[in-house]
Scaffold this active site. Sequence first.
Site: not given
Length: 424
Positions: A221, A288, A59, A89, A292, A138, A57
């Site tokens: 996962h 994965d 971002r 996402n 953050h 996905k 990810h």
Amino acid sequence: MDLVVKGRCYYEGNLAQLCIGIEDGRISRIATNLDGDTVHDYGSRLILPAAIDSHVHMRDPGATHKEDFATGSLAALHGGVTCVLDMPNTDPPTITPDALKEKTVTAASKSVVDFGLFAGVQPGVDIEGLAAGAVGFKLYMAGTMGDLLVPSLGSVEAELRAIAASGKVLAAHAEDECLRRKDPESGLEDHLRNRGNDCETSAVRKLRELRIEGLRTHVCHVSAMDTLPLLSNGGRMTTEVTPHHLLLDKDSKLGAFAKVNPPLRKREDRQALFKALKEGRFDTMASDHAPHTVEEKEEDFDYAPCGMPGVETMVPIMLQLVRERHLALSSLVSRLCERPGELFGIPKGRIGRGYDADLMVVDLTVSTDIKADRLHSKCAWTPYDGLSAIFPKVVFLRGEVMTEDGSLVGERAGRDVVDIAAAR
Ligand code: DOR
Ligand code: ZN
Ligand code: ZN
């Protein structure tokens, strides 16, 4: 020959002292002796295919305070990963051909590794339009980060048929929204209680029972021991495992920093996954990588976001496990390089004629401790601080030395693997 790389090469399942001949960024010959305009001789060091991290990810766009394609890809490169497959996402989510095109332009302008982009499945999305540029699709079967939840497979049946017709892989976040509890959480035990093992097994059963001719389903996962028996179904579904579900469990002292979906489970789960990995029961391993910021993770447990970084530490940690003989080198190369390449149709992940010359030079006798301040992700923390690991000495992307002894030296720009594959 433009370039020759010499060393103990992982070739056809064995290590042998060989020369890899490279032309136009691709492997053109493999032989005991080769001459080239430039020769890199690494003596008895290992030459392995660089890894493909098929679940990250980055971002970008929308949350570039956590990560972007520049920092995320730099982290990848230093960790021996020359190709990342990015999840949809983001904000905006990658669910329209325009959003996909825009993300492709961003990634191409910032990434120092090659990349593929997943498109998200939602009712009514233009699957054909997306399939032209996406590396895969996905599906989020439970609420997690982002707004791509699809609680019922029935609501996307037409889309799944179109994905099957496109030949692309459907990667699934397999947790069942119906079985997810939403009780307040103050720690990892609570997070696990809200997303129990049955949450995963129920979702995997639903995927297994899908009767859509030709659909290539990939379970992301896998985290629960109870899921393992459901995966022996004649190879119809492929599977992914992550380092954090193999190495960490709910007894971790990391608090919200270890809050992730699916959750860290019990020690028995982790041990069962490790045994399954050794037995070759997973197709791929992926990080994965879900960064953050520290401030976000320091929120109250209930409010802290889910996910942890991992793209830079995955290969080094696994190489350390090879050094300590917990894992066979062939298992690592298969899950991190060969199988992701095969599954997603990427001509990388193998030292073989015609493959991209994406390589890493490894010295299995030199371990260092993972330190957050030496890593490159914008999030600036790692759940593996202090762990011994083996970082690659040199990483090649399409025949160019990109990192050497932990410094960026190459100038290649990342390319979309869908274009790379189409040009073959
Ligand atoms: O823990 C998670 N974090 N699980 C997901 O499915 C999404 C990811 C994220 O994007 O942060
Ligand atoms: Zn997921
Ligand atoms: Zn993910």
